[in-house]
Motif scaffolding. Structure first.
Motif, PDB file in Angstrom:
ATOM      1  N   MET A  38       0.831  -1.201   0.000  1.00  0.00           N
ATOM      2  CA  MET A  38       0.000   0.000   0.000  1.00  0.00           C
ATOM      3  C   MET A  38       0.871   1.260   0.000  1.00  0.00           C
ATOM      4  N   ASN A  39       1.955   1.240   0.766  1.00  0.00           N
ATOM      5  CA  ASN A  39       2.874   2.383   0.767  1.00  0.00           C
ATOM      6  C   ASN A  39       3.477   2.590  -0.613  1.00  0.00           C
ATOM      7  N   LYS A  40       3.877   1.509  -1.282  1.00  0.00           N
ATOM      8  CA  LYS A  40       4.437   1.613  -2.632  1.00  0.00           C
ATOM      9  C   LYS A  40       3.405   2.141  -3.615  1.00  0.00           C
ATOM     10  N   ALA A  41       2.158   1.703  -3.478  1.00  0.00           N
ATOM     11  CA  ALA A  41       1.090   2.172  -4.358  1.00  0.00           C
ATOM     12  C   ALA A  41       0.872   3.682  -4.200  1.00  0.00           C
ATOM     13  N   VAL A  42       0.876   4.153  -2.959  1.00  0.00           N
ATOM     14  CA  VAL A  42       0.705   5.592  -2.709  1.00  0.00           C
ATOM     15  C   VAL A  42       1.897   6.361  -3.263  1.00  0.00           C
ATOM     16  N   GLU A  43       3.105   5.839  -3.060  1.00  0.00           N
ATOM     17  CA  GLU A  43       4.307   6.477  -3.619  1.00  0.00           C
ATOM     18  C   GLU A  43       4.190   6.637  -5.124  1.00  0.00           C
ATOM     19  N   LEU A  44       3.788   5.559  -5.811  1.00  0.00           N
ATOM     20  CA  LEU A  44       3.654   5.603  -7.269  1.00  0.00           C
ATOM     21  C   LEU A  44       2.601   6.616  -7.706  1.00  0.00           C
ATOM     22  N   LEU A  45       1.483   6.652  -7.004  1.00  0.00           N
ATOM     23  CA  LEU A  45       0.426   7.608  -7.325  1.00  0.00           C
ATOM     24  C   LEU A  45       0.920   9.039  -7.185  1.00  0.00           C
ATOM     25  N   LEU A  46       1.625   9.322  -6.096  1.00  0.00           N
ATOM     26  CA  LEU A  46       2.126  10.678  -5.866  1.00  0.00           C
ATOM     27  C   LEU A  46       3.175  11.068  -6.905  1.00  0.00           C
ATOM     28  N   LYS A  47       4.047  10.131  -7.277  1.00  0.00           N
ATOM     29  CA  LYS A  47       5.043  10.411  -8.320  1.00  0.00           C
ATOM     30  C   LYS A  47       4.360  10.676  -9.653  1.00  0.00           C
ATOM     31  N   GLN A  48       3.339   9.877  -9.968  1.00  0.00           N
ATOM     32  CA  GLN A  48       2.606  10.040 -11.210  1.00  0.00           C
ATOM     33  C   GLN A  48       1.926  11.402 -11.258  1.00  0.00           C
ATOM     34  N   GLU A  49       1.306  11.791 -10.165  1.00  0.00           N
ATOM     35  CA  GLU A  49       0.613  13.080 -10.107  1.00  0.00           C
ATOM     36  C   GLU A  49       1.586  14.252 -10.183  1.00  0.00           C
ATOM     37  N   SER A  50       2.749  14.124  -9.543  1.00  0.00           N
ATOM     38  CA  SER A  50       3.714  15.221  -9.592  1.00  0.00           C
ATOM     39  C   SER A  50       4.335  15.342 -10.975  1.00  0.00           C
ATOM     40  N   ALA A  51       4.402  14.242 -11.714  1.00  0.00           N
ATOM     41  CA  ALA A  51       4.928  14.280 -13.071  1.00  0.00           C
ATOM     42  C   ALA A  51       3.973  15.015 -14.017  1.00  0.00           C
ATOM     43  N   LYS A  52       2.691  15.016 -13.686  1.00  0.00           N
ATOM     44  CA  LYS A  52       1.694  15.710 -14.502  1.00  0.00           C
ATOM     45  C   LYS A  52       1.807  17.223 -14.355  1.00  0.00           C
ATOM     46  N   ALA A  53       2.258  17.669 -13.192  1.00  0.00           N
ATOM     47  CA  ALA A  53       2.288  19.105 -12.884  1.00  0.00           C
ATOM     48  C   ALA A  53       3.399  19.829 -13.621  1.00  0.00           C
TER      49      ALA A  53
END
Length: 53
Positions: A38-53
């Motif tokens: 779950m921690n890895k999933a959240v990390e990936l989501l946050l990285k993905q979202e920051s890459a969009k910005a």
């Protein structure tokens, strides 16, 4: 007495029933805890979202 700095925070959330067993199976297969995944999933989501910005 000094308070130890926390390295994690307890968080409760609801996981959809259809995700629980696959997550549990993956954790067992990967020899990891569901918490780790779950921690890895959240990390990936946050990285993905920051890459969009």
């Amino acid at each position: 007495m000094k308070e130890k700095s926390k390295i994690s925070t307890d968080v409760r959330f609801r996981l959809a029933n259809e995700l629980h067993e696959p997550l549990k199976d993956m954790a067992k297969k990967e020899q990891r805890s569901m918490n780790y995944l779950m921690n890895k999933a959240v990390e990936l989501l946050l990285k993905q979202e920051s890459a969009k910005a």
